[in-house]
Write an enzyme that holds these catalytic residues in place. Structure first.
Site, PDB file in Angstrom:
ATOM      1  CB  SER A   1      -0.958   0.004   1.196  1.00  0.00           C
ATOM      2  OG  SER A   1      -2.027  -0.882   0.970  1.00  0.00           O
TER       3      SER A   1
ATOM      4  CE  LYS B   1      -4.728   1.390  -0.676  1.00  0.00           C
ATOM      5  NZ  LYS B   1      -4.095   0.130  -0.254  1.00  0.00           N
TER       6      LYS B   1
ATOM      7  CB  SER C   1      -4.716   1.628   3.916  1.00  0.00           C
ATOM      8  OG  SER C   1      -3.804   1.108   2.976  1.00  0.00           O
TER       9      SER C   1
END
Length: 416
Positions: free
Chosen positions: A93, A96, A157
């Site tokens: 992640s 992101k 997230s």
């Protein structure tokens, strides 16, 4: 405001500021699946003696049990220490960060507005949050504002928020991924290739620790209006409150971002930033063994960095550093200085001992434009170079008329 490029000269006294530590093996304990439920921050572990090693320059640096790590100074971009900094690895992640960055830049340039509705398509929907996904939990076909979705990406997230925003900005996730890779190239992230907006496992989704530090710096620098979101500890949407997974936000008041990540393949990852006594550092941990390990290792890097380095400002932007002679100008000289703030990282305790020497071009001829490079300034400590910066004209100098140029030429003949 643009910043002066990183200095190119480094002395032995600053050798520790560009370190590549000996690679360290990642721990091999199995990784569990990431949970989408509210995160309970890990507590700081009891202090323990930190293992250290010595790099090729004789600098003592931490030994960390992961696949790659970086500690970077934000102001200069200098890497203070690193291990496997340029190895492309699954970023989970941490991907992101690019998704949120592009959204933030879209907000800045007016491509999207904070209140614009974003639809949760079937392809982006978390399908009820089943399967251990990280989710914002926006219902299928429901809409949420761009700002809510942005918080869903940064704090919760959310894979669903990431995909929905990608489709909204890029027309499709594939279109958005093309934007991600174009921006990565623009930022100089040469070891990075994105394959999706959320960081889901994909052999083509890779990033290096150094590249992720560069991306973090871009977020802090170019998305300043939105950067405080990265320090928010919780986010509630659709009646579900989720805590930020960055445990350091709860235990270290100097930490104000950025992003966690985890998959079985990527291990536990964390990009974080802290600011102490005016100096900001950025750390990246990739493939640690646990949430606790990624937090503890980040603490080690920040404590080590602040204990061993400080920033020096060899010269103030706009201050006159000298006066250069100008021929054929309406005035005989022009003041010289540096146009932008100049910062160097030096070993702790050496900032006060930094000295500078200015060299100006001896053959300047008008016209000269304000900001034109007319020399350089070199910073040294203990007689050894630390870095250099261009020196520029602090004012315009117009070219003199014909008779004044003729007079100067005649005077020049007789003065030889």
């Amino acid at each position: 405001m643009s910043r002066l490029p990183t200095a190119s000269l480094l002395s032995a006294a600053l050798a520790g500021a560009l370190i590549t530590a000996a690679p360290t093996a990642a721990l091999s304990a199995p990784h569990g699946k990431a949970r989408a439920a509210a995160h309970k921050p890990a507590k700081a572990a009891a202090p323990a003696e930190q293992a250290m090693t010595t790099d090729a320059n004789g600098q003592s640096v931490p030994v960390l049990a992961n696949k790659a790590w970086v500690l970077m100074n934000y102001n200069t971009g200098q890497v203070l220490a690193a291990s496997n900094a340029d190895e492309p690895l699954p970023p989970a992640s941490l991907t992101k960060m690019m998704t949120s960055y592009l959204v933030e830049q879209g907000l800045k340039n007016g491509k999207v507005k904070p209140t614009d509705p974003v639809t949760m398509s079937e392809s982006a929907w978390c399908r009820g949050g089943k399967g251990g996904d990280s989710c914002m939990f926006v219902p299928l076909n429901a809409q949420a504002s761009v700002m809510d979705m942005l918080r869903g990406v940064v704090i919760a997230s959310g894979n669903d928020a990431s995909k929905a925003l990608a489709e909204h900005l890029g027309g499709s996730e594939a279109g958005f991924v093309a934007m991600m890779n174009a921006e990565a190239k623009k930022l100089g992230m040469s070891k990075t290739q994105f394959a999706n907006a959320a960081g889901l496992p994909d052999p083509n989704n890779k990033a290096s620790a150094r590249d992720l530090a560069v991306l973090a710096a871009a977020i802090i620098r170019n998305s300043a209006e939105y950067y405080p979101i990265y320090a928010e500890r919780e986010f509630t949407y659709n009646g579900i409150k989720q805590g930020n997974r960055n445990a350091l936000l709860y235990t270290d008041p100097t930490v104000d971002g950025l992003k966690t990540g985890h998959t079985d393949e990527a291990g536990y990852c964390l990009t974080a930033s802290a600011k102490r006594n005016g100096m900001r550092l950025i750390s990246v941990i990739m493939n640690a063994d646990s949430k606790q390990a990624r937090a503890d290792q980040t603490r080690v890097l920040f404590n080590w960095g602040y204990a061993n380095f400080e920033e020096a400002t060899p010269a103030q932007a706009g201050a006159t550093l000298g006066s250069a002679k100008v021929t054929y100008g309406v005035v005989p000289t022009v003041n010289a200085g540096i146009a932008q703030p100049w910062t160097l990282v030096v070993p702790k305790g050496q900032a006060a001992g930094v000295q500078t020497a200015v060299t100006l071009n001896p053959a300047l001829e008008a016209p000269i434009a304000k900001g034109a490079v007319i020399g350089k300034i070199v910073a040294t400590a203990n007689g050894k170079p630390l870095g250099e910066a261009p020196v520029v004209a602090l004012a315009d100098v117009e070219r003199a008329g014909f008779f004044e140029r003729l007079r100067q030429r005649v005077v020049g003949w007789f003065s030889k």
